[in-house]
Write a protein that holds these residues in place. Structure first.
Motif, PDB file in Angstrom:
ATOM      1  N   LYS A 153      35.966  45.342  37.886  1.00 50.02           N
ATOM      2  CA  LYS A 153      36.418  44.244  37.041  1.00 50.02           C
ATOM      3  C   LYS A 153      37.824  43.787  37.428  1.00 50.02           C
ATOM      4  CE  LYS A 153      33.583  45.340  33.004  1.00 50.02           C
ATOM      5  NZ  LYS A 153      33.579  45.785  31.580  1.00 50.02           N
ATOM      6  N   VAL A 154      38.686  44.765  37.747  1.00 45.17           N
ATOM      7  CA  VAL A 154      40.051  44.417  38.168  1.00 45.17           C
ATOM      8  C   VAL A 154      40.009  43.620  39.464  1.00 45.17           C
ATOM      9  CG1 VAL A 154      42.218  45.368  39.054  1.00 45.17           C
ATOM     10  CG2 VAL A 154      41.194  46.327  36.986  1.00 45.17           C
ATOM     11  N   GLU A 156      37.462  41.810  40.556  1.00 41.83           N
ATOM     12  CA  GLU A 156      36.932  40.478  40.258  1.00 41.83           C
ATOM     13  C   GLU A 156      37.992  39.616  39.575  1.00 41.83           C
ATOM     14  OE1 GLU A 156      33.499  41.187  37.908  1.00 41.83           O
ATOM     15  OE2 GLU A 156      32.230  41.785  39.604  1.00 41.83           O
ATOM     16  N   ARG A 157      38.732  40.235  38.634  1.00 39.28           N
ATOM     17  CA  ARG A 157      39.767  39.491  37.918  1.00 39.28           C
ATOM     18  C   ARG A 157      40.888  39.068  38.863  1.00 39.28           C
ATOM     19  NH1 ARG A 157      40.840  35.856  34.244  1.00 39.28           N
ATOM     20  NH2 ARG A 157      42.777  36.211  33.072  1.00 39.28           N
ATOM     21  N   THR A 158      41.230  39.975  39.804  1.00 34.75           N
ATOM     22  CA  THR A 158      42.275  39.650  40.777  1.00 34.75           C
ATOM     23  C   THR A 158      41.850  38.482  41.647  1.00 34.75           C
ATOM     24  OG1 THR A 158      43.033  41.952  40.820  1.00 34.75           O
ATOM     25  CG2 THR A 158      43.675  40.563  42.671  1.00 34.75           C
ATOM     26  N   GLU A 160      39.716  36.223  40.810  1.00 33.57           N
ATOM     27  CA  GLU A 160      39.705  35.029  39.953  1.00 33.57           C
ATOM     28  C   GLU A 160      41.116  34.469  39.790  1.00 33.57           C
ATOM     29  OE1 GLU A 160      38.689  33.791  35.315  1.00 33.57           O
ATOM     30  OE2 GLU A 160      38.191  35.797  36.062  1.00 33.57           O
ATOM     31  N   LEU A 161      42.090  35.377  39.556  1.00 37.00           N
ATOM     32  CA  LEU A 161      43.473  34.929  39.390  1.00 37.00           C
ATOM     33  C   LEU A 161      44.018  34.321  40.677  1.00 37.00           C
ATOM     34  CD1 LEU A 161      44.942  37.868  37.245  1.00 37.00           C
ATOM     35  CD2 LEU A 161      44.450  35.527  36.494  1.00 37.00           C
TER      36      LEU A 161
END
Length: 274
Positions: A153-154, A156-158, A160-161
């Motif tokens: 998730k981190v 994927e979130r990274t 995305e950011l």
């Protein structure tokens, strides 16, 4: 101490009956077998907390029986009864069968009952320890899976950011190089942003007016337009407004009409005289 099953193995029925009488008032289930083979069959079919076996039995000695019993049910506590004080037999029993206690016949009833009680207490401790280890193992597996999912998730979130940051940088570059003049104004009537075209139209020194009040830079007519839009939250515009040596068409839009937040966007285009 309840729910314990004690297996007594002896080829002499009187010994088995004596053990049953001794333990009948205790909170144990008592199972008997008259040979090692019969005892092993019972162990394979039913869980036993404790096995008490005679040493001298035909076909299979107590040591041989308990050694095999350890293979079938490693957690079962093992004790041996013998009418002989042979040191070699005692040593062999302890080493080969992993015997908890070697008890001499004839036994003392009180001492034997206490020994059985202590043996079952150890069984409970070992069982609880195994359950605790299993619980910790499962928790570690769950934690490992959680960490792996968190890392995913981190990641994927990274990504995305990073993508959003790239979009933001691109948007800023696009806004900066638009062929129309854009000025961003906060709800406090402070100039917050100017692009290159705005600097060109209003004067190259407009950047020095960032964070200053609109009244300190714009004409009264333009300032009034901005204040009206900020107050009413409705777009408005001015046409062919003289500004220094040029004519401007000016449109003012409330920011909350295009995105969340408050403030205004001032859009100006240079009107070429015919």
């Amino acid at each position: 101490m309840g729910n314990h099953t004690v297996l007594c193995v002896d080829d002499e029925q009187n010994i088995l009956k004596s053990l049953q009488r001794l333990l009948r008032r205790e909170d144990y289930s008592i199972v008997t077998a008259s040979s090692g083979e019969e005892g092993l069959e019972l162990l394979e079919k039913h869980p036993m907390s404790l096995v008490i076996s005679d040493q001298r039995m035909p076909e299979m000695t107590g040591i041989q029986f308990l050694k095999e019993a350890k293979r079938i049910s490693p957690s079962t506590i093992r004790m041996i009864l013998s009418g002989y004080t042979d040191i070699d037999s005692i040593t062999s029993a302890v080493n080969e069968g992993n015997i908890y206690k070697f008890i001499l016949k004839p036994w003392n009833d009180g001492e034997l009952k206490l020994t059985i009680k202590r043996a079952l207490e150890q069984y409970d401790l070992v069982s609880e320890n195994e359950k605790l280890h299993e619980k910790i193992r499962k928790q570690n597996e769950e934690l490992k899976a959680f960490n792996k999912d968190l890392e995913r998730k981190v990641h994927e979130r990274t990504e995305e950011l990073m993508f959003r940051n790239q979009v933001l940088v691109f948007s800023q570059m696009l806004l900066e190089n638009l062929p129309i003049a854009i000025v961003g104004i906060g709800e406090d009537k402070i100039i917050a942003y100017v692009n290159k075209k705005a600097q060109e139209i209003y004067g190259n020194n407009i950047e020095s007016f960032l964070t200053l009040h609109i009244d300190m830079f714009f004409t009264d007519e333009i300032s009034s337009l901005i204040k009206d839009v900020l107050h009413s939250s409705h777009p408005n515009k001015l046409s062919r407004i003289p500004y220094e040596d040029r004519l401007l068409d000016i449109e003012c839009l409330p920011i909350d009409s295009v995105s969340k937040g408050q403030g205004a966007i001032l859009i100006a285009t240079h009107v070429m005289e015919c």
